[in-house]
Design a protein around this motif. Sequence first.
Motif, PDB file in Angstrom:
ATOM      1  N   PHE A 144      39.053  42.637  41.891  1.00 20.82           N
ATOM      2  CA  PHE A 144      39.406  41.685  40.130  1.00 20.82           C
ATOM      3  C   PHE A 144      37.927  40.033  40.391  1.00 20.82           C
ATOM      4  O   PHE A 144      37.840  39.939  41.535  1.00 20.82           O
ATOM      5  N   TYR A 174      38.771  36.412  38.968  1.00 21.24           N
ATOM      6  CA  TYR A 174      39.697  35.343  38.751  1.00 21.24           C
ATOM      7  C   TYR A 174      38.273  33.895  38.390  1.00 21.24           C
ATOM      8  O   TYR A 174      37.598  33.865  38.839  1.00 21.24           O
ATOM      9  N   GLN A 234      38.768  29.786  37.771  1.00 25.51           N
ATOM     10  CA  GLN A 234      39.807  28.895  37.913  1.00 25.51           C
ATOM     11  C   GLN A 234      39.200  27.138  37.331  1.00 25.51           C
ATOM     12  O   GLN A 234      37.703  26.632  37.703  1.00 25.51           O
ATOM     13  N   GLY A 291      41.298  21.555  38.072  1.00 25.27           N
ATOM     14  CA  GLY A 291      42.729  21.333  37.857  1.00 25.27           C
ATOM     15  C   GLY A 291      43.237  22.078  37.721  1.00 25.27           C
ATOM     16  O   GLY A 291      44.562  22.346  37.331  1.00 25.27           O
ATOM     17  N   GLN A 292      42.850  23.579  37.291  1.00 26.15           N
ATOM     18  CA  GLN A 292      44.152  24.370  37.024  1.00 26.15           C
ATOM     19  C   GLN A 292      44.340  25.853  37.701  1.00 26.15           C
ATOM     20  O   GLN A 292      43.514  25.717  38.793  1.00 26.15           O
ATOM     21  N   GLY A 293      45.359  26.680  37.672  1.00 26.39           N
ATOM     22  CA  GLY A 293      45.544  27.663  38.019  1.00 26.39           C
ATOM     23  C   GLY A 293      44.611  29.388  38.468  1.00 26.39           C
ATOM     24  O   GLY A 293      43.669  28.440  37.571  1.00 26.39           O
ATOM     25  N   LEU A 294      45.122  30.031  38.453  1.00 29.03           N
ATOM     26  CA  LEU A 294      43.520  31.319  38.557  1.00 29.03           C
ATOM     27  C   LEU A 294      44.561  31.679  37.496  1.00 29.03           C
ATOM     28  O   LEU A 294      45.368  32.267  37.314  1.00 29.03           O
ATOM     29  N   LEU A 322      42.730  35.556  35.473  1.00 27.79           N
ATOM     30  CA  LEU A 322      42.541  37.003  35.239  1.00 27.79           C
ATOM     31  C   LEU A 322      41.518  37.241  34.559  1.00 27.79           C
ATOM     32  O   LEU A 322      41.844  37.165  33.349  1.00 27.79           O
ATOM     33  N   PHE A 348      36.057  33.693  41.184  1.00 27.13           N
ATOM     34  CA  PHE A 348      36.344  33.777  42.434  1.00 27.13           C
ATOM     35  C   PHE A 348      36.230  35.078  42.289  1.00 27.13           C
ATOM     36  O   PHE A 348      37.295  36.350  41.355  1.00 27.13           O
ATOM     37  N   PHE A 405      40.188  36.979  49.465  1.00 24.63           N
ATOM     38  CA  PHE A 405      39.155  36.306  48.544  1.00 24.63           C
ATOM     39  C   PHE A 405      37.664  36.382  48.596  1.00 24.63           C
ATOM     40  O   PHE A 405      37.848  35.998  49.933  1.00 24.63           O
TER      41      PHE A 405
END
Lengths: 112, 116
Positions: free
Chosen positions: B34, B36, B38, B41-44, B46, B90, B106
């Motif tokens: 995978f 990802y 980011q 200031g944000q989430g991950l 996909l 990531f 990760f």
Amino acid sequence: DTAVSQTPKYLVTQMGNDKSIKCEQNLGHDTMYWYKQDSKKFLKIMFSYNNKELIINETVPNRFSPKSPDKAHLNLHINSLELGDSAVYFCASSQQTSSGQFFGPGTRLTVL
Amino acid sequence: AQSVTQPDIHITVSEGASLELRCNYSYGATPYLFWYVQSPGQGLQLLLKYFSGDTLVQGIKGFEAEFKRSQSSFNLRKPSVHWSDAAEYFCAVPMNYGGSQGNLIFGKGTKLSVKP
């Protein structure tokens, strides 16, 4: 519609306090996770929870306790907070390994 | 044990230039892989995934990645970078192949900066 949500987004607290972070997913997934991201952006799994089975990462102190009232929720309770607990905590969910995981926006915890 | 290595900590490219982010893995079998992203200031989010079939996979935002078993690599590419691509990237593999709990391992991430 938010798929994975976390509250609060920011949490500032004193050492020694107890706090909780809530996570909810509306994707119908069976498995939920908590990850910790440290100041160097390194992400590490803390817990996964699948159909009432909890898988604990052995390196996580027992001050951290996940609680899952139902399949859509996985909350994280932290006792006796320490300075080193300061990090961003991410909740995630998945249905199966091959589909990947969906992450929440994160909760930035600062312990003073 | 499974592991993921992202050799580049920080990469800077000019807007419009091509991009390749490296990822190497150590795994006992053909892995799920995978990428990802980011944003600050944000989430991950996909970007893309590989688990079987065609070794070149397409993702969102114009990204693609190629699985090369002989090199144990899964490098992420984009032909023309946009300023909005500046973020942390990531690479990840599941901890337990075939298990229902796909806890992810990760890499340490690659920070992408984009010059105007």
